[in-house]
Design a protein around this motif. Structure first.
Motif, short mmCIF file in Angstrom:
data_model
loop_
_atom_site.label_atom_id
_atom_site.label_comp_id
_atom_site.label_asym_id
_atom_site.label_seq_id
_atom_site.Cartn_x
_atom_site.Cartn_y
_atom_site.Cartn_z
N ALA A 1 1.11 -1.58 0.03
CA ALA A 1 0.01 -0.55 0.20
C ALA A 1 1.15 1.39 0.18
CB ALA A 1 -0.71 -0.04 0.85
N ILE A 2 1.99 1.52 0.63
CA ILE A 2 2.62 2.76 0.40
C ILE A 2 3.55 2.19 -0.12
CG2 ILE A 2 4.64 3.34 2.16
CD1 ILE A 2 3.51 1.55 4.28
N GLN A 3 3.96 1.26 -1.14
CA GLN A 3 4.59 1.32 -2.90
C GLN A 3 3.88 1.89 -3.35
OE1 GLN A 3 5.54 -2.99 -2.86
NE2 GLN A 3 7.36 -2.41 -1.99
N SER A 4 2.09 1.77 -3.52
CA SER A 4 1.17 2.37 -4.38
C SER A 4 1.09 3.92 -4.69
CB SER A 4 -0.19 1.61 -4.07
OG SER A 4 0.51 0.10 -4.71
N ALA A 5 0.63 3.86 -3.33
CA ALA A 5 1.21 5.37 -2.59
C ALA A 5 2.07 6.35 -2.70
CB ALA A 5 0.36 5.83 -0.86
N TYR A 6 3.30 5.97 -2.88
CA TYR A 6 4.78 6.34 -2.94
C TYR A 6 3.87 6.57 -4.13
CZ TYR A 6 9.92 6.99 -4.51
OH TYR A 6 10.89 7.03 -5.50
N SER A 7 4.35 5.65 -5.61
CA SER A 7 3.97 6.23 -6.44
C SER A 7 3.30 6.76 -7.05
CB SER A 7 4.29 4.38 -7.44
OG SER A 7 4.20 4.40 -8.58
N ALA A 8 1.69 7.36 -7.17
CA ALA A 8 1.12 7.85 -7.35
C ALA A 8 1.67 9.59 -6.70
CB ALA A 8 -0.61 7.66 -6.01
N ALA A 9 2.01 9.33 -5.71
CA ALA A 9 2.48 10.87 -4.96
C ALA A 9 4.31 11.05 -6.03
CB ALA A 9 3.06 10.71 -3.87
N LYS A 10 4.48 9.74 -6.35
CA LYS A 10 5.61 10.73 -7.25
C LYS A 10 4.78 11.46 -8.83
CE LYS A 10 9.03 8.08 -9.16
NZ LYS A 10 9.83 6.56 -9.66
N MET B 1 2.54 15.95 -0.87
CA MET B 1 4.66 16.27 -0.32
C MET B 1 3.77 16.22 1.48
SD MET B 1 7.58 17.76 0.03
CE MET B 1 7.72 19.42 1.50
N LEU B 2 2.74 16.88 2.24
CA LEU B 2 2.72 17.14 2.83
C LEU B 2 1.06 15.33 2.99
CD1 LEU B 2 2.35 20.81 3.79
CD2 LEU B 2 4.14 18.85 4.60
N SER B 3 0.61 15.77 2.54
CA SER B 3 -0.60 14.91 2.00
C SER B 3 -0.23 13.38 2.29
CB SER B 3 -1.72 15.06 0.78
OG SER B 3 -1.96 13.66 1.22
N PHE B 4 1.20 13.11 1.43
CA PHE B 4 1.58 12.15 2.22
C PHE B 4 2.22 12.08 3.26
CE2 PHE B 4 5.46 8.91 1.58
CZ PHE B 4 4.73 7.61 1.23
N PHE B 5 2.88 12.80 3.72
CA PHE B 5 3.62 12.69 5.21
C PHE B 5 2.69 12.35 6.17
CE2 PHE B 5 7.09 15.77 3.91
CZ PHE B 5 8.32 14.62 2.92
N SER B 6 1.22 12.83 6.33
CA SER B 6 0.39 13.14 6.75
C SER B 6 0.28 11.64 7.27
CB SER B 6 -1.17 13.97 6.84
OG SER B 6 -1.30 14.16 5.70
N THR B 7 0.43 10.76 5.90
CA THR B 7 -0.60 9.50 6.12
C THR B 7 0.34 8.68 6.77
OG1 THR B 7 -2.19 10.06 4.24
CG2 THR B 7 -1.69 8.16 4.67
N TYR B 8 1.58 8.78 6.22
CA TYR B 8 2.56 7.23 5.80
C TYR B 8 3.33 8.10 7.43
CZ TYR B 8 -0.10 5.28 2.55
OH TYR B 8 -1.45 5.08 1.54
N ASP B 9 3.80 9.01 7.73
CA ASP B 9 4.71 9.28 8.79
C ASP B 9 3.94 10.03 9.75
OD1 ASP B 9 6.92 9.80 9.95
OD2 ASP B 9 7.57 11.44 8.89
N PRO B 10 2.73 9.71 9.84
CA PRO B 10 2.00 10.65 11.04
C PRO B 10 2.87 10.72 12.74
CG PRO B 10 1.46 7.96 11.39
CD PRO B 10 2.45 8.49 10.10
N ALA B 11 3.87 10.35 12.42
CA ALA B 11 4.91 10.72 13.43
C ALA B 11 5.65 11.87 13.59
CB ALA B 11 5.89 9.53 14.17
N THR B 12 5.92 12.23 11.96
CA THR B 12 6.09 13.62 11.99
C THR B 12 5.24 14.11 11.91
OG1 THR B 12 8.07 12.64 11.14
CG2 THR B 12 7.88 14.49 10.42
N PRO B 13 4.70 15.82 12.92
CA PRO B 13 4.06 16.39 12.00
C PRO B 13 4.35 17.28 11.67
CG PRO B 13 4.90 16.50 14.11
CD PRO B 13 5.78 15.47 13.71
N THR B 14 3.11 17.33 10.13
CA THR B 14 4.03 18.29 8.97
C THR B 14 3.84 19.74 9.29
OG1 THR B 14 1.05 18.63 8.59
CG2 THR B 14 2.85 16.87 7.20
N THR B 15 2.82 20.48 10.51
CA THR B 15 3.29 21.33 10.80
C THR B 15 5.08 21.68 10.82
OG1 THR B 15 2.53 20.84 13.19
CG2 THR B 15 0.87 22.01 11.99
#
Length: 160
Positions: A105-114, A130-144
């Motif tokens: 799922a992450i690979q598919s999302a990465y491909s779509a984001a790319k 970029m921030l949309s991808f981060f907020s979904t797949y890297d929730p430990a790092t707040p986009t703010t």
């Protein structure tokens, strides 16, 4: 307060902040590399969003963001986050836990984001993707706090 800006040898923009009471024009002769053109600008001429700081380009009295360079920054950051998310998913699976997202799922999302970043025609759209991808797949790092982190890594020089 004034700032000295110039295109540096790495292709980015260097920003020199004179100490209070120091004339920018006299400081520029000391800190700007010989033969390099520079401008003395108001601090308001410096972009406040430093997400794509390494894509800044001096354009006379302004600083523009190079679209191709912004795409490179975004793609590298998305790739880094995707690889971390895939590792976390694989580690969770190896431990018998259920990951929030599977590696595929992450690979598919990465491909779509790319693809989306490569198709984007504005810096704002690139940042949104970029921030949309981060907020979904890297929730430990707040986009703010992303721009602050980037600014800390790529800040200009301050001379006192």
């Amino acid at each position: 307060m004034s700032r000295i800006i110039y295109q540096n040898s790495a292709g980015g923009v260097s920003i020199v902040v004179p100490k209070a009471g120091v004339l920018a024009a006299s400081l520029a002769t000391k800190v700007v590399p010989s033969g390099t053109s520079y401008e003395i600008v108001a601090d308001t001429a410096i972009p406040t969003d430093s997400t794509f700081r390494s894509a800044w380009r001096k354009n006379g009295l302004t600083i523009d963001i190079d679209l191709a360079a912004a795409k490179e920054v975004a793609l590298a950051d998305i790739k880094e986050r995707a690889l971390k998310a895939i590792k976390a998913a694989d580690d969770a699976t190896a431990l018998g836990d259920t990951p929030a997202y599977t590696a595929s799922a992450i690979q598919s999302a990465y491909s779509a984001a790319k693809s989306a970043v490569n198709a984007d025609t504005t810096v704002a759209n690139i940042k949104t993707e970029m921030l949309s991808f981060f907020s979904t797949y890297d929730p430990a790092t707040p986009t703010t706090t992303y721009a602050v982190t980037v600014a800390a890594k790529t800040s200009g020089h301050a001379y006192h």
